[in-house]
Design a protein around this motif. Sequence first.
Motif, PDB file in Angstrom:
ATOM      1  N   ARG A 221      63.367  68.912  40.277  1.00 57.83           N
ATOM      2  CA  ARG A 221      63.988  69.886  41.167  1.00 57.83           C
ATOM      3  C   ARG A 221      64.776  70.883  40.327  1.00 57.83           C
ATOM      4  NH1 ARG A 221      65.265  68.181  46.753  1.00 57.83           N
ATOM      5  NH2 ARG A 221      64.013  66.351  47.276  1.00 57.83           N
ATOM      6  N   PHE A 222      65.107  72.030  40.960  1.00 60.47           N
ATOM      7  CA  PHE A 222      65.714  73.130  40.215  1.00 60.47           C
ATOM      8  C   PHE A 222      66.882  73.735  40.979  1.00 60.47           C
ATOM      9  CE2 PHE A 222      61.318  72.653  39.126  1.00 60.47           C
ATOM     10  CZ  PHE A 222      61.270  72.825  37.755  1.00 60.47           C
ATOM     11  N   ALA A 223      67.854  74.245  40.239  1.00 58.66           N
ATOM     12  CA  ALA A 223      68.978  74.973  40.805  1.00 58.66           C
ATOM     13  C   ALA A 223      69.521  75.914  39.731  1.00 58.66           C
ATOM     14  CB  ALA A 223      70.077  74.024  41.267  1.00 58.66           C
ATOM     15  N   ASP A 224      69.801  77.158  40.111  1.00 56.07           N
ATOM     16  CA  ASP A 224      70.398  78.137  39.183  1.00 56.07           C
ATOM     17  C   ASP A 224      69.574  78.292  37.905  1.00 56.07           C
ATOM     18  OD1 ASP A 224      72.562  78.439  40.984  1.00 56.07           O
ATOM     19  OD2 ASP A 224      73.566  76.706  40.102  1.00 56.07           O
ATOM     20  N   ASP A 225      68.259  78.405  38.065  1.00 54.54           N
ATOM     21  CA  ASP A 225      67.351  78.619  36.932  1.00 54.54           C
ATOM     22  C   ASP A 225      67.420  77.514  35.881  1.00 54.54           C
ATOM     23  OD1 ASP A 225      66.290  80.939  37.983  1.00 54.54           O
ATOM     24  OD2 ASP A 225      67.712  82.244  36.969  1.00 54.54           O
ATOM     25  N   ARG A 226      67.653  76.298  36.322  1.00 52.71           N
ATOM     26  CA  ARG A 226      67.636  75.157  35.405  1.00 52.71           C
ATOM     27  C   ARG A 226      67.060  73.951  36.148  1.00 52.71           C
ATOM     28  NH1 ARG A 226      71.539  71.538  36.706  1.00 52.71           N
ATOM     29  NH2 ARG A 226      73.141  72.279  38.165  1.00 52.71           N
ATOM     30  N   VAL A 227      66.650  72.964  35.385  1.00 52.78           N
ATOM     31  CA  VAL A 227      66.216  71.703  35.986  1.00 52.78           C
ATOM     32  C   VAL A 227      67.467  70.956  36.449  1.00 52.78           C
ATOM     33  CG1 VAL A 227      65.076  69.488  35.589  1.00 52.78           C
ATOM     34  CG2 VAL A 227      64.154  71.568  34.542  1.00 52.78           C
ATOM     35  N   SER A 228      67.539  70.655  37.752  1.00 54.40           N
ATOM     36  CA  SER A 228      68.713  69.956  38.282  1.00 54.40           C
ATOM     37  C   SER A 228      68.519  68.446  38.315  1.00 54.40           C
ATOM     38  CB  SER A 228      69.052  70.461  39.686  1.00 54.40           C
ATOM     39  OG  SER A 228      67.939  70.336  40.556  1.00 54.40           O
ATOM     40  N   VAL A 229      67.272  67.990  38.354  1.00 58.84           N
ATOM     41  CA  VAL A 229      66.985  66.558  38.247  1.00 58.84           C
ATOM     42  C   VAL A 229      65.515  66.391  37.859  1.00 58.84           C
ATOM     43  CG1 VAL A 229      66.501  66.345  40.738  1.00 58.84           C
ATOM     44  CG2 VAL A 229      67.039  64.303  39.414  1.00 58.84           C
ATOM     45  N   ALA A 230      65.251  65.439  36.968  1.00 56.41           N
ATOM     46  CA  ALA A 230      63.883  65.110  36.546  1.00 56.41           C
ATOM     47  C   ALA A 230      63.664  63.617  36.767  1.00 56.41           C
ATOM     48  CB  ALA A 230      63.662  65.463  35.076  1.00 56.41           C
ATOM     49  N   TYR A 231      62.459  63.268  37.213  1.00 55.39           N
ATOM     50  CA  TYR A 231      62.157  61.891  37.601  1.00 55.39           C
ATOM     51  C   TYR A 231      61.134  61.238  36.662  1.00 55.39           C
ATOM     52  CZ  TYR A 231      64.075  63.732  42.021  1.00 55.39           C
ATOM     53  OH  TYR A 231      64.872  64.316  42.974  1.00 55.39           O
ATOM     54  N   ASP A 232      60.810  59.993  36.978  1.00 51.87           N
ATOM     55  CA  ASP A 232      59.694  59.254  36.364  1.00 51.87           C
ATOM     56  C   ASP A 232      59.934  58.960  34.884  1.00 51.87           C
ATOM     57  OD1 ASP A 232      57.227  57.968  36.658  1.00 51.87           O
ATOM     58  OD2 ASP A 232      56.132  59.667  35.831  1.00 51.87           O
ATOM     59  N   TRP A 233      61.080  58.330  34.572  1.00 55.38           N
ATOM     60  CA  TRP A 233      61.443  58.130  33.175  1.00 55.38           C
ATOM     61  C   TRP A 233      60.751  56.949  32.520  1.00 55.38           C
ATOM     62  CZ3 TRP A 233      63.246  61.918  30.510  1.00 55.38           C
ATOM     63  CH2 TRP A 233      63.831  62.980  31.202  1.00 55.38           C
ATOM     64  N   ASP A 234      59.967  56.167  33.276  1.00 58.63           N
ATOM     65  CA  ASP A 234      59.134  55.171  32.604  1.00 58.63           C
ATOM     66  C   ASP A 234      57.955  55.842  31.906  1.00 58.63           C
ATOM     67  OD1 ASP A 234      58.517  55.375  35.590  1.00 58.63           O
ATOM     68  OD2 ASP A 234      56.664  54.465  34.854  1.00 58.63           O
ATOM     69  N   SER A 235      57.838  57.163  32.040  1.00 62.79           N
ATOM     70  CA  SER A 235      56.811  57.925  31.319  1.00 62.79           C
ATOM     71  C   SER A 235      57.234  58.267  29.894  1.00 62.79           C
ATOM     72  CB  SER A 235      56.474  59.219  32.070  1.00 62.79           C
ATOM     73  OG  SER A 235      55.806  58.963  33.279  1.00 62.79           O
ATOM     74  N   LEU A 236      58.395  57.816  29.452  1.00 63.00           N
ATOM     75  CA  LEU A 236      58.807  58.051  28.072  1.00 63.00           C
ATOM     76  C   LEU A 236      57.901  57.309  27.097  1.00 63.00           C
ATOM     77  CD1 LEU A 236      62.688  57.744  28.410  1.00 63.00           C
ATOM     78  CD2 LEU A 236      61.431  59.814  27.759  1.00 63.00           C
ATOM     79  N   VAL A 237      57.519  57.978  26.028  1.00 64.42           N
ATOM     80  CA  VAL A 237      56.696  57.353  24.990  1.00 64.42           C
ATOM     81  C   VAL A 237      57.186  57.801  23.619  1.00 64.42           C
ATOM     82  CG1 VAL A 237      54.631  57.226  26.450  1.00 64.42           C
ATOM     83  CG2 VAL A 237      54.978  59.219  24.968  1.00 64.42           C
ATOM     84  N   LEU A 238      56.822  57.035  22.623  1.00 64.43           N
ATOM     85  CA  LEU A 238      57.054  57.393  21.226  1.00 64.43           C
ATOM     86  C   LEU A 238      55.730  57.927  20.700  1.00 64.43           C
ATOM     87  CD1 LEU A 238      59.171  57.260  18.893  1.00 64.43           C
ATOM     88  CD2 LEU A 238      58.231  55.006  18.331  1.00 64.43           C
TER      89      LEU A 238
END
Length: 339
Positions: A221-238
Amino acid sequence: MRTADAMRAHLDDDAPVLERRALGTTDLDSAARRLEECCARVLAPVEECLFYRSNVGMVAGLVLADSRRIVAKVHQPGQTRARLTTAQRVQAHLADAGYPAPRPLALAHCGHSFVTFEELREDGAHLDGHEGPVRQAMAVALAEQVRLAGEVPEVLALTREPLRGQRVLWCRSPHSPFDFDATRRGAEWIDDLARRALEILREDPGTTVVGHTDWRVEQMRFADDRVSVAYDWDSLVLDSETTLVGYAARAFPLDWERGGTRMWPTPAEQAAFVAEYETARGRPFTAAERRAVAAAGVFQSAYGARCEHSVAGDEDEVPADSQRAGLAAYGAALFTVLD
């Protein structure tokens, strides 16, 4: 509503395949009870279910007896405690730094799977990734996420086979709905582009970083031309930074849930995303790194197109907003889009 009723409303007439696989039952009352008991054990009893989704994993928005609003995500049985714990450590570090990631709350075992719990964040609005300020906000937020995640030690549990080391063209997870072997006919052109991308990536010089591998507008989601929240953090990888940026540069406009927008960026949009990431990163990629970024983008596009092809059946016309259309429109020219 009750969790079981939310499950029924979402599934409608679909079979509870993921519920059986992860929670060990096709009875939705039993599945809901197991999830609620797990939540009560580690956090607090459930008072209400706000929403339920079942796709790759199962996600429920819940209101607890202590008034907290949280999200419970039931993962595929193949996910390990070590990997999810590490992902939550990185996510917590991001939240502590003021990054727009929901704060993780707990991890528990339920049925045949692990469940992660995090705070429910709904600040901001869903927007169209093709809008320039939205695209730029996503590129800047990805660069900041990679920088902050680099401060977290002991992240080897997030390791996956790097794209530059992949020897099989299409790696399928055990429960993937896409049968690439049975749908080769008509997809030869897609496979050829993917194969060429992998050959280029054998020489990928990118630095290994921790990054979000599903960086698309549907996830934020976005607010004031920035990302206000990002989801799905089990998608993190090395993985290689060039792979992660290449994926994001092709995937950022994807929004299957809301639809109504083209599922692929133009070459100009793709190049702009990479340039905006480089600016936020504080230094440009080398020529060899940019070649790898472009190849990773081609591979990501080819994978999406291949998934579409595998379920399209005898479809006569390819939808203009589909990933197949986007890949066909530019084809091999996507390898040089960053030159």
